[in-house]
Design an enzyme around this catalytic site. Structure first.
Site, PDB file in Angstrom:
ATOM      1  N   GLU A  31       0.848  -1.204   0.000  1.00  0.00           N
ATOM      2  CA  GLU A  31       0.000   0.000   0.000  1.00  0.00           C
ATOM      3  C   GLU A  31       0.877   1.245   0.000  1.00  0.00           C
ATOM      4  O   GLU A  31       1.936   1.257   0.628  1.00  0.00           O
ATOM      5  CB  GLU A  31      -0.868   0.017   1.264  1.00  0.00           C
ATOM      6  CG  GLU A  31      -2.314  -0.375   1.047  1.00  0.00           C
ATOM      7  CD  GLU A  31      -3.142   0.674   0.314  1.00  0.00           C
ATOM      8  OE1 GLU A  31      -2.594   1.456  -0.497  1.00  0.00           O
ATOM      9  OE2 GLU A  31      -4.358   0.704   0.529  1.00  0.00           O
ATOM     10  N   ASP A  32       0.416   2.288  -0.646  1.00  0.00           N
ATOM     11  CA  ASP A  32       1.160   3.551  -0.620  1.00  0.00           C
ATOM     12  C   ASP A  32       1.019   4.239   0.737  1.00  0.00           C
ATOM     13  O   ASP A  32       1.992   4.625   1.363  1.00  0.00           O
ATOM     14  CB  ASP A  32       0.711   4.486  -1.759  1.00  0.00           C
ATOM     15  CG  ASP A  32      -0.807   4.697  -1.819  1.00  0.00           C
ATOM     16  OD1 ASP A  32      -1.557   4.063  -1.022  1.00  0.00           O
ATOM     17  OD2 ASP A  32      -1.255   5.493  -2.655  1.00  0.00           O
ATOM     18  N   ASP A  81      -4.367   5.793   5.744  1.00  0.00           N
ATOM     19  CA  ASP A  81      -4.883   7.057   6.268  1.00  0.00           C
ATOM     20  C   ASP A  81      -5.980   6.722   7.287  1.00  0.00           C
ATOM     21  O   ASP A  81      -5.700   6.517   8.455  1.00  0.00           O
ATOM     22  CB  ASP A  81      -5.386   7.856   5.058  1.00  0.00           C
ATOM     23  CG  ASP A  81      -5.869   9.248   5.401  1.00  0.00           C
ATOM     24  OD1 ASP A  81      -5.635   9.703   6.514  1.00  0.00           O
ATOM     25  OD2 ASP A  81      -6.493   9.892   4.536  1.00  0.00           O
ATOM     26  N   PHE A  96      -1.669  16.318   3.319  1.00  0.00           N
ATOM     27  CA  PHE A  96      -1.957  15.610   2.074  1.00  0.00           C
ATOM     28  C   PHE A  96      -0.686  15.580   1.228  1.00  0.00           C
ATOM     29  O   PHE A  96      -0.155  16.624   0.853  1.00  0.00           O
ATOM     30  CB  PHE A  96      -3.114  16.262   1.307  1.00  0.00           C
ATOM     31  CG  PHE A  96      -3.613  15.368   0.205  1.00  0.00           C
ATOM     32  CD1 PHE A  96      -4.490  14.327   0.487  1.00  0.00           C
ATOM     33  CD2 PHE A  96      -3.173  15.533  -1.091  1.00  0.00           C
ATOM     34  CE1 PHE A  96      -4.924  13.465  -0.519  1.00  0.00           C
ATOM     35  CE2 PHE A  96      -3.609  14.684  -2.102  1.00  0.00           C
ATOM     36  CZ  PHE A  96      -4.490  13.653  -1.815  1.00  0.00           C
ATOM     37  N   ARG A 155       1.833  11.991  -9.756  1.00  0.00           N
ATOM     38  CA  ARG A 155       2.321  10.639  -9.463  1.00  0.00           C
ATOM     39  C   ARG A 155       3.779  10.458  -9.873  1.00  0.00           C
ATOM     40  O   ARG A 155       4.494   9.628  -9.318  1.00  0.00           O
ATOM     41  CB  ARG A 155       1.476   9.588 -10.195  1.00  0.00           C
ATOM     42  CG  ARG A 155       0.052   9.458  -9.701  1.00  0.00           C
ATOM     43  CD  ARG A 155      -0.564   8.171 -10.246  1.00  0.00           C
ATOM     44  NE  ARG A 155      -2.020   8.165 -10.168  1.00  0.00           N
ATOM     45  CZ  ARG A 155      -2.716   7.795  -9.094  1.00  0.00           C
ATOM     46  NH1 ARG A 155      -2.093   7.431  -8.006  1.00  0.00           N
ATOM     47  NH2 ARG A 155      -4.037   7.793  -9.113  1.00  0.00           N
TER      48      ARG A 155
HETATM   49  P1  IMP Z   1      -7.688   5.179   3.670  1.00  0.00           P
HETATM   50  O1  IMP Z   1      -8.738   4.210   3.218  1.00  0.00           O
HETATM   51  O2  IMP Z   1      -8.287   6.435   4.221  1.00  0.00           O
HETATM   52  O3  IMP Z   1      -6.669   4.554   4.612  1.00  0.00           O
HETATM   53  O4  IMP Z   1      -6.942   5.701   2.399  1.00  0.00           O
HETATM   54  C1  IMP Z   1      -6.103   4.953   1.663  1.00  0.00           C
HETATM   55  C2  IMP Z   1      -5.953   5.502   0.276  1.00  0.00           C
HETATM   56  O5  IMP Z   1      -6.273   6.903   0.200  1.00  0.00           O
HETATM   57  C3  IMP Z   1      -4.515   5.414  -0.123  1.00  0.00           C
HETATM   58  O6  IMP Z   1      -4.229   4.156  -0.706  1.00  0.00           O
HETATM   59  C4  IMP Z   1      -4.357   6.574  -1.088  1.00  0.00           C
HETATM   60  O7  IMP Z   1      -4.707   6.173  -2.385  1.00  0.00           O
HETATM   61  C5  IMP Z   1      -5.346   7.600  -0.595  1.00  0.00           C
HETATM   62  N1  IMP Z   1      -4.671   8.628   0.237  1.00  0.00           N
HETATM   63  C6  IMP Z   1      -4.722   8.769   1.577  1.00  0.00           C
HETATM   64  N2  IMP Z   1      -3.993   9.819   1.998  1.00  0.00           N
HETATM   65  C7  IMP Z   1      -3.443  10.338   0.885  1.00  0.00           C
HETATM   66  C8  IMP Z   1      -2.554  11.435   0.667  1.00  0.00           C
HETATM   67  O8  IMP Z   1      -2.078  12.150   1.583  1.00  0.00           O
HETATM   68  N3  IMP Z   1      -2.202  11.663  -0.632  1.00  0.00           N
HETATM   69  C9  IMP Z   1      -2.667  10.902  -1.668  1.00  0.00           C
HETATM   70  N4  IMP Z   1      -3.489   9.876  -1.505  1.00  0.00           N
HETATM   71  C10 IMP Z   1      -3.883   9.586  -0.235  1.00  0.00           C
END
Ligand code: IMP
Length: 183
Positions: A101-102, A105, A154, A167
């Site tokens: 995973e990148d 959040d 962000f 990207r």
């Molecule tokens: P979560 O479900 O809120 O944990 O979000 C996960 C996904 O949201 C990540 O795999 C990203 O694609 C996107 N995401 C969350 N925070 C960021 C950020 O700071 N920049 C870009 N994408 C984000």
């Protein structure tokens, strides 16, 4: 100073630091999975750069699979609804899966993904995440290999986007969404 650095993106983690940390994670993964083969499950789109660098630093037989998910739309806040945009093309039953995973959040995407993968009966599931933003955690998720913990900002670059932009930046930076040019 990176070659291409838009003014609305303030550098946070440089390419050298990213490479150093990824080499450390890969060394740990290589040690932990010694004697086994591994399926790297790259979560598209944001993880493609991290997964490519990680895969090339792991000294083990590795198969790469790709799963597309979408949870943000064109916003900087998670919609809370996770949508699979591209499914796996091969079964993973009996495989050792490392979800790549990148960023974690809220944790909603990862907990949804874990459930999805678990239902396909792999031998094991672990998670490698480049970034974690604990401030916005809604669902507690276990990250086995973590690159960096960051503040509630962000970030873009190194695979991560804002409305499909940035990207290709080779570093990670904090985006000022109010300063994004319209074209
Ligand atoms: P979560 O479900 O809120 O944990 O979000 C996960 C996904 O949201 C990540 O795999 C990203 O694609 C996107 N995401 C969350 N925070 C960021 C950020 O700071 N920049 C870009 N994408 C984000």
């Amino acid at each position: 100073m990176p070659a291409f650095s838009p003014p609305e993106v303030k550098p946070l983690i440089g390419a050298d630091e990213l490479a150093r940390r990824i080499a450390e994670l890969a060394a740990q993964i290589t040690e932990d999975y010694a004697g086994r083969s591994l399926v790297l499950l790259c979560v598209l789109k944001g993880s493609f750069v991290f997964a490519a660098d990680l895969a090339r630093s792991i000294s083990l037989p590795v198969r790469c699979e790709f799963l597309g998910v979408r949870s943000y739309g064109d916003d900087t806040k998670s919609s809370g609804v996770v949508q699979i945009t591209q499914d796996l093309t091969r079964p993973v039953e009996g495989d050792h899966i490392l979800i790549v995973e990148d960023i974690v959040d809220t944790g909603l995407t990862l907990s949804y993904l874990r459930e999805q993968i678990r239902s396909r009966n792999p031998a094991s599931i672990k998670v490698a995440a480049l970034l974690h933003k604990p401030a916005r955690m809604q669902r507690k998720v276990e990250i086995d290999y973590l690159g960096f913990t960051i503040e509630d900002v962000f970030v873009v670059g190194y695979g991560l986007d804002y409305a499909e932009r940035y990207r290709n930046l080779p570093f990670l930076g904090v985006l000022d969404p109010t300063a994004v040019p319209s074209s």
